[in-house]
Design an enzyme around this catalytic site. Structure first.
Site, PDB file in Angstrom:
ATOM      1  N   HIS A   1       0.971  -1.170  -0.081  1.00  0.00           N
ATOM      2  CA  HIS A   1      -0.169   0.021  -0.078  1.00  0.00           C
ATOM      3  C   HIS A   1       0.953   1.011  -0.001  1.00  0.00           C
ATOM      4  O   HIS A   1       1.927   1.287   0.796  1.00  0.00           O
ATOM      5  CB  HIS A   1      -1.022  -0.163   1.260  1.00  0.00           C
ATOM      6  CG  HIS A   1      -1.985   0.838   1.148  1.00  0.00           C
ATOM      7  ND1 HIS A   1      -1.827   2.285   1.378  1.00  0.00           N
ATOM      8  CD2 HIS A   1      -3.262   0.768   1.018  1.00  0.00           C
ATOM      9  CE1 HIS A   1      -2.859   3.060   0.962  1.00  0.00           C
ATOM     10  NE2 HIS A   1      -3.985   2.171   0.973  1.00  0.00           N
TER      11      HIS A   1
ATOM     12  N   ARG B   1      -5.896  10.473  -0.515  1.00  0.00           N
ATOM     13  CA  ARG B   1      -5.782  10.978  -1.538  1.00  0.00           C
ATOM     14  C   ARG B   1      -6.856  11.083  -2.718  1.00  0.00           C
ATOM     15  O   ARG B   1      -6.895  12.161  -3.419  1.00  0.00           O
ATOM     16  CB  ARG B   1      -4.730   9.822  -2.458  1.00  0.00           C
ATOM     17  CG  ARG B   1      -3.434  10.234  -1.849  1.00  0.00           C
ATOM     18  CD  ARG B   1      -2.235   9.148  -2.308  1.00  0.00           C
ATOM     19  NE  ARG B   1      -2.701   7.708  -1.764  1.00  0.00           N
ATOM     20  CZ  ARG B   1      -2.638   6.748  -2.279  1.00  0.00           C
ATOM     21  NH1 ARG B   1      -2.426   6.565  -3.691  1.00  0.00           N
ATOM     22  NH2 ARG B   1      -3.055   5.446  -1.789  1.00  0.00           N
TER      23      ARG B   1
END
Lengths: 259, 559
Positions: free
Chosen positions: B327, B347
């Site tokens: 990740h 994000r």
């Protein structure tokens, strides 16, 4: 990054702790037994550092599963504290024990046969009415949930408020461990969240339509063609697919063939 | 607590570049995404999967010759915990049932629910508590083409493109076909999806999506799903028996070579017992706690690949186990949070990734493997990372700009769990950025399955992270919560149907396949002291192990 720094630095090494330079060791008392552990560690990692291996009281190690509720006092202070072992840094002279399991009655129900009324709550969890408003549940919640507030809402049958207030609950059980009225807060809250979402929040109509289309086989042929496509074709389709913009209010793709 | 003075100094550079970056996002201008070739280049140079060091070919079993990470091969080529003869196994039978589910996470619980709905008596056994699984840690969302501008067709393209066109096509078709059905199923079970007042699902983009189809439940989507599934399973306790702290040690077979249940170990009383079942479902999740290539992990304490080991010994080949997902944004500071997942939703909400100079160096919604590689490149090749007091390195994830973009209070509202988690260490992520570095997150591969979750061993099914193929070499955000529910449901339904149509009886239950596996290891010249499945990771400090003069470790567990 300077060259010297670059030499020193190592990429992550699993879950074993890298102790910052000059780390101080502090005494903690695990169930009354004294151990010296690095002062920067969480309770969970400090227990492992001391040589304990978890079977219970350890789950996600990230503060979301509720496996590691812990109670502690600091030597010389009468206050009782509650926390999650994986989220709390050790303190000098901490006397701690973990609560790996706490019995709590859970009332079974059939979601499709109950409703979102106060009666449902009273029938399944009548003890909720015994709340004495002592606020111990709220004080013991490691997730900073206003537990007593939602119990109060449950007494009035306001499942929406219970759902909203209890949303962060990780079901560790600390609230119910301390309640003088013997309420099972976290099960009650789970019931209310489901009642709220099922009976008070409007269903997503666009989803109903999509489900009907899927079940009618609308996409079967499209998917079958994709399954049979070679990589070159897929690449082309992938590159040419139109992106929905970040701000997509009112946006529609020109090509509606595959919608 | 909080950031060191040196780090606070560097944060000023982030703050200095923020207004201009916020203005850019508001104008709809993003950092230039990489081309397909550009992606490949950075992957080849910086992704751990593409690095020959730390990997080797497995010498035994149905996937012999495939190259996997060292640590995983060690665990595959380890000895069984014990061999029990047929007569002894008969004596150990404690339960008989239609469907046995191994694993109590999202896939296992979905499977149990659907098996029950299709007329089966179910035993769900799990080595920790019911609900202890990576499922609860998934934050960002669950994908499903529920919007009018989207469809399973586009979802399919996103999945297969994100997986570098390597995915098993039938599995992708199953995943994307069932997605709207699963979202609707969860809605009907009373999951609190994020919705508009009129009931419309609020959806977002995730890495590699061409349409907004990320459904969420706060920033605790996985936890919310798990809570609901577990609650529902407990409402059906008459048909679903849950056995906690019971770890599966080996799959058992009958005289015809069909799966016949499993041998279990009660982790607290240390007894062994057998669950005999017409159909068996492996839903044990991933292998993050093996710390492949030394990476920190976001995974749950129980993620030790147990199901893969016992499924492999039972004869099920592996698929895509050469591929691991890192990740892009694991916490790199403070030390207490190391490896902890910072959801991609940060994000998705528009936060930039920045180097130590406060400059953007990557488009923030590249597919995960590409994003991770870019961060590793920025830190290791260009030396633009921020070094922590513990000698780790990371880049900034500029969470405060979310409030600038979406309005004050958005960070707290949209990321409540993360906000609390950092506040505990004196870091308010609505005011200062987070420091992040890639962390071992997901096992892209697993046991090979067909689109009905069945394996090549009759009566044995696999669902969730323990299966391989649906995500190919790279999974997109929001497709794991989908994978566990889609294939959990398929496994449960098909296992129940298989149990209904079961003919004959389960006789002479045995572990002969394990004995054969041992012989194969001996023939391959493998000498090992390691026992698997590991059951638990071992975090005992070495200096303590040196003094445990009479302790044996069976896998990761003391015995």
């Amino acid at each position: 990054m300077s060259e010297a720094q670059k030499k020193e630095f190592k990429v992550a090494t699993g879950d074993r702790t890298i102790l910052p330079e000059g780390t101080r060791l502090v005494p903690i008392f695990i169930m009354g037994k004294r151990y010296l552990v690095p002062e920067t560690l969480t309770i969970q990692k400090s227990l492992e550092y001391a040589g304990y291996q978890f079977i219970r009281s350890c789950g996600c190690r990230g503060g979301i599963c509720g496996a590691c509720p812990t109670v502690y006092r600091i030597l010389g202070d009468y206050h009782l504290h509650f926390c999650l072992a994986c989220q709390t840094v050790v303190q000098e002279n901490m006397y701690l024990t973990q609560v790996p399991f706490f019995p709590a009655n859970r009332a079974p129900y059939k979601l499709e046969e109950v409703d979102d009324s106060a009666e449902t709550i009273m029938r399944l969890y009548p003890e909720v009415m015994k709340c004495v408003a002592c606020n111990t549940c709220t004080k013991s919640c490691p997730m900073d949930i206003e537990v007593m507030e939602y119990v109060n809402a449950a007494m009035r049958g306001d499942v929406a408020k219970v759902a909203r207030l209890s949303f962060d609950c990780i079901q560790c059980g600390l609230c119910s461990a301390r309640c003088p009225a013997q309420i099972q807060h976290f099960h009650l809250a789970q019931l209310c969240r489901r009642l709220y979402a099922r009976y008070q929040v409007p269903k997503a109509e666009h989803l109903q339509q999509r489900v009907a289309d899927v079940q009618a086989g609308k996409y079967d042929e499209m998917l079958k063609n994709l399954v049979e496509s070679d990589e070159e074709t897929l690449r082309k389709l992938y590159i040419e697919r139109k992106m929905e913009p970040q701000d997509s209010e009112g946006w529609e793709p020109q090509d509606k063939t595959f919608l | 607590m909080g950031y060191t003075p040196e780090m606070l100094e560097l944060i000023k550079k982030v703050e200095a570049s923020r207004p201009e970056r916020v203005a850019r996002v508001k104008q709809g201008v993003s950092f230039e995404p990489l081309t397909l070739d550009g992606r490949q280049e950075v992957l080849n140079k910086f992704h751990p999967d593409y690095n020959e060091a730390g990997r080797q070919a497995v010498k035994v079993g149905p996937s012999k010759g495939e190259v996997y990470p060292d640590r995983f091969v060690e665990v595959l080529e380890a000895k069984a915990r014990l061999l029990v003869d047929n007569a002894e196994l008969e004596k150990l039978i404690a339960f008989e049932t239609d469907v046995l589910v191994i694993g109590g996470g999202g896939a296992g619980t979905s499977a149990a629910l659907l098996a029950q709905e299709n007329g089966s008596k179910v035993i769900l056994a799990t080595k920790l508590r019911h609900g202890d699984a990576n499922t609860v840690m998934a934050e960002g969302g669950i994908q499903g083409a529920s919007q009018e501008v989207d469809s399973p067709y586009y979802h399919y393209l996103d999945v297969i493109g994100g997986g570098h066109f390597t995915n098993t096509p039938e599995l992708v078709a199953a995943l994307t076909h069932d997605a709207p059905l699963v979202i609707e199923w969860l809605e009907s079970l009373g999951l609190m999806f994020d919705k508009d007042p009129d009931g419309r699902m609020r959806v977002r983009h995730g890495g590699g999506t061409c349409r907004k189809r990320m459904h969420s439940s706060g920033d605790m989507t996985g936890s919310a799903i798990m809570r609901v599934l577990k609650d529902e399973a407990r409402n059906r306790a008459e048909d679903i028996t849950v056995l906690e702290f019971s770890s599966a040690i080996e799959i058992l077979k009958d005289s015809q070579g069909r799966a016949a249940g499993a041998l279990f170990f009660n982790m607290e009383t240390e007894e062994y017992f057998v669950v005999k079942a017409k159909a068996t479902i492996i839903a044990t999740g991933g292998y993050g706690r093996l710390h492949i290539q030394g990476f920190a992990t976001t995974n749950h304490y129980g993620a030790t690949a147990d199901g893969l080991v016992i499924g492999y010994r039972a004869g099920v080949p592996l698929s895509f186990m050469h591929s691991t997902q890192y990740h892009p944004t694991g916490a790199a500071f403070p030390e207490q949070n190391i490896g902890l997942l910072i959801t991609e939703k940060v994000r998705g909400l528009g936060a930039n990734l920045l180097n130590c100079e406060g400059q953007q160096f990557v488009f923030e919604r590249e597919p995960r493997d590409v994003e991770s590689s870019c961060i590793i490149q920025e830190c290791l090749e260009r030396n633009n990372g921020v070094v922590t007091p513990t000698g780790r390195v990371g880049v900034w994830l500029d969470s405060p700009m979310i409030d600038d973009l979406e309005g004050p209070g958005t960070v707290k509202k949209e990321l409540p769990a993360k906000h609390i988690q950092f506040m505990r260490y004196g870091i308010d992520i609505s005011k200062v950025p987070m420091l992040v570095y890639p962390t071992l997150h997901y096992q892209n591969g697993g046991l090979a399955i067909k689109d009905n979750s069945a394996t090549n061993v009759e009566g044995l099914f696999v669902a969730g992270e323990a299966s391989g193929g649906v995500h190919g070499e790279n999974r997109l955000m929001g497709n794991s919560l989908l994978d566990i529910t889609v294939f959990g449901r398929r496994a449960g339904k098909n296992a129940a149907e298989y149990a209904k149509g079961f003919s004959g009886s389960l006789d002479q239950i045995n572990m002969d396949h394990v004995e054969t596996y041992h012989k194969e290891m001996a023939d391959a010249g493998i000498e090992t002291e390691l026992v698997s499945p590991l059951v638990l990771p071992n975090y005992t400090p070495e200096e303590i192990m040196e003094k445990q003069l009479t302790t044996h470790y069976h896998g990761g567990m003391r015995a």
